[in-house]
Enzyme design. Structure first.
Site, PDB file in Angstrom:
ATOM      1  N   GLU A  63      30.665 -41.061  73.193  1.00  0.00           N
ATOM      2  CA  GLU A  63      31.853 -41.338  73.205  1.00  0.00           C
ATOM      3  C   GLU A  63      32.551 -40.646  72.216  1.00  0.00           C
ATOM      4  O   GLU A  63      33.568 -40.224  72.042  1.00  0.00           O
ATOM      5  CB  GLU A  63      32.210 -42.810  73.306  1.00  0.00           C
ATOM      6  CG  GLU A  63      31.642 -43.382  74.584  1.00  0.00           C
ATOM      7  CD  GLU A  63      30.325 -44.191  74.414  1.00  0.00           C
ATOM      8  OE1 GLU A  63      29.716 -43.711  73.349  1.00  0.00           O
ATOM      9  OE2 GLU A  63      30.056 -45.049  75.200  1.00  0.00           O
ATOM     10  N   ARG A 272      15.624 -41.099  72.952  1.00  0.00           N
ATOM     11  CA  ARG A 272      17.198 -41.482  72.815  1.00  0.00           C
ATOM     12  C   ARG A 272      17.185 -42.292  71.492  1.00  0.00           C
ATOM     13  O   ARG A 272      18.366 -42.110  70.805  1.00  0.00           O
ATOM     14  CB  ARG A 272      17.600 -42.331  73.988  1.00  0.00           C
ATOM     15  CG  ARG A 272      19.124 -42.812  73.850  1.00  0.00           C
ATOM     16  CD  ARG A 272      20.121 -41.477  73.928  1.00  0.00           C
ATOM     17  NE  ARG A 272      21.319 -41.871  74.072  1.00  0.00           N
ATOM     18  CZ  ARG A 272      22.321 -41.364  74.122  1.00  0.00           C
ATOM     19  NH1 ARG A 272      22.283 -39.912  74.243  1.00  0.00           N
ATOM     20  NH2 ARG A 272      23.658 -41.612  74.123  1.00  0.00           N
ATOM     21  N   PRO A 339      25.390 -34.450  81.117  1.00  0.00           N
ATOM     22  CA  PRO A 339      25.006 -32.949  81.408  1.00  0.00           C
ATOM     23  C   PRO A 339      25.841 -31.891  80.758  1.00  0.00           C
ATOM     24  O   PRO A 339      25.286 -30.542  81.082  1.00  0.00           O
ATOM     25  CB  PRO A 339      24.979 -32.990  82.961  1.00  0.00           C
ATOM     26  CG  PRO A 339      25.980 -34.026  83.204  1.00  0.00           C
ATOM     27  CD  PRO A 339      26.281 -34.810  82.082  1.00  0.00           C
TER      28      PRO A 339
END
Length: 425
Positions: A63, A272, A339
């Site tokens: 974000e 991640r 993506p």
């Protein structure tokens, strides 16, 4: 004020002792920065700059990165502006440390404890608050209103689960809170409909697409890219990006299958959460794989089958280096990851079925035959086919065309924020 919202704020006004215990648990788990823990109580670690200040808030890495291009462009157009960017995770702080645009300060956002939020706002005195995606914290929004700080929500995203949670509050509480937002730009129509059903007035809402479409390409170290390209010359590379627990086993099964056709194939594996890397490395080596680990300085040799890229802030390097990328968080029900990043850098996209965090863009990629949806058991066969240079290039070009079509999203967000600033002035 709606009764449920009043009860929440009453609890948040007295929540400091409980919130401190939460922070101590998070600190023990490595999820807080011990040197900056006071920021989570609204105690600033930097002075407020002179002049107008725009406060941007995002939850974490993805974000916040989507906001950097917007902040950079605002700073170029308005040299009088300064910026405050808040997030809530140590990974986001580490990522942003070397990427902040000029005149931009990073702080950890306070927990939604009313006295802490009030202390934060008293120090920073922002002229405008810009929230990103799903950061609808009642204490934050209400305190901004009490101090005369306009609040807008951009790049808004609301999942079905979040909608159900807000609905349990009752429409009155949700409507009361949403009515305090000056304007909302939603990523997709599904989010817009959920917000409308909770009481957000239609005249304050527009669907613009996601800011990630207009974000600048991820940065990289070109000298390091050249070095790695030379080191791996003559080999075929592919990337498993932002993988989660439960995905590495499926990725390795696919890698083993593809190795039968591509004998010098090397996987770049980027978990991640890098703190999982030690366990991943041990598991791979126990299974007989030849692994080189980036964080420990291991070199890539002819025998290396897996390069475990367990460092932060280098996704731009891996997407540029690998012509094919599996985007993780999609073989397990995490919701998928961005993506736009591989699409912007010419890497063909493979993904699993769990992409609800980016449902709209993955749907567009699928309709354009610009990405490959695969279940875990099929990943090896799909990978073997997509590694063919012509097929990888076709997919990468198609994905770039789909993702570049929404580059005006940043412009619309900029227009909104500048208009609000003019209104404030």
């Amino acid at each position: 004020m709606a009764h449920a919202l009043r009860l929440y704020l009453a609890g948040a006004a007295r929540a400091a002792p409980l919130a401190r215990r939460v922070l101590q648990r998070r600190l023990a788990d490595g999820r807080e920065d011990p040197d900056r823990l006071s920021e989570r109580e609204g105690i600033a670690s930097a002075p407020r700059p002179d002049g107008p200040l725009v406060w941007f808030h995002a939850a974490s890495v993805g974000e916040s990165l989507s906001l950097l291009e917007m902040i950079r462009r605002m700073g170029t157009e308005r040299p009088d502006l300064s910026f405050l960017l808040t997030t809530g995770t140590v990974t986001s702080a580490a990522m942003l440390a070397s990427r902040l645009p000029p005149r931009c300060t990073h702080q950890f956002v306070p927990l939604d404890v009313v006295p802490w939020m009030r202390r934060f706002l008293d120090h920073w005195r922002p002229d405008l608050a810009v929230l990103a995606e799903s950061e609808l914290w009642p204490g934050l929004i209400v305190e901004c209103g009490r101090q005369g700080v306009p609040v807008t929500l951009i790049n808004a995203r609301m999942t079905a689960r979040s909608h159900a949670r807000w609905s349990r509050w009752g429409r009155g509480a949700a409507s009361d809170l949403l009515s305090r937002l000056a304007h909302v730009q939603a990523q997709d129509e599904a989010t817009a409909e959920r917000l409308r059903s909770l009481g957000l007035p239609s005249e304050r809402l527009e669907v613009t697409g996601t800011l990630k479409e207009g974000a600048a390409a991820l940065p990289h170290d070109e000298r390091e890219r050249d070095r790695l390209a030379q080191t791996t010359a003559g080999r075929t590379l592919w990337l498993a990006a932002s993988t989660h627990d439960g995905e590495e086993a499926q990725v390795m099964q696919a890698h083993g299958q593809a190795l039968r056709a591509w004998h010098r194939l090397m996987l770049v594996l980027v978990p991640r959460h890098p703190d999982r890397a030690q366990g991943i490395a041990e598991g791979l080596r126990d299974a007989g794989w030849h692994v080189a680990r980036r964080s420990t300085g291991d070199t890539i040799g002819p025998e290396t089958q897996v390069y475990l890229a367990d460092t932060m802030g280098e996704m731009g390097l891996w997407y540029r280096l690998c012509p094919v990328s599996f985007v993780g968080g999609s073989l397990v029900p995490v919701g998928g990851h961005n993506p736009f990043e591989p699409a912007a850098l010419g890497s063909a996209i493979l993904h699993g079925p769990h992409v609800f965090n980016f449902a709209d863009i993955y749907d567009r990629l699928g309709r354009a035959q610009a990405a490959c949806l695969t279940e875990g058991a099929e990943l090896g066969a799909v990978l073997t086919r997509v590694l063919e240079p012509d097929e990888a290039a076709r997919l990468a070009h198609a994905a770039w065309e789909v993702c570049s079509a929404g580059a005006d999203v940043t412009e619309r967000a900029l227009d909104l924020v500048f208009a609000m600033l003019d209104g404030v002035d």
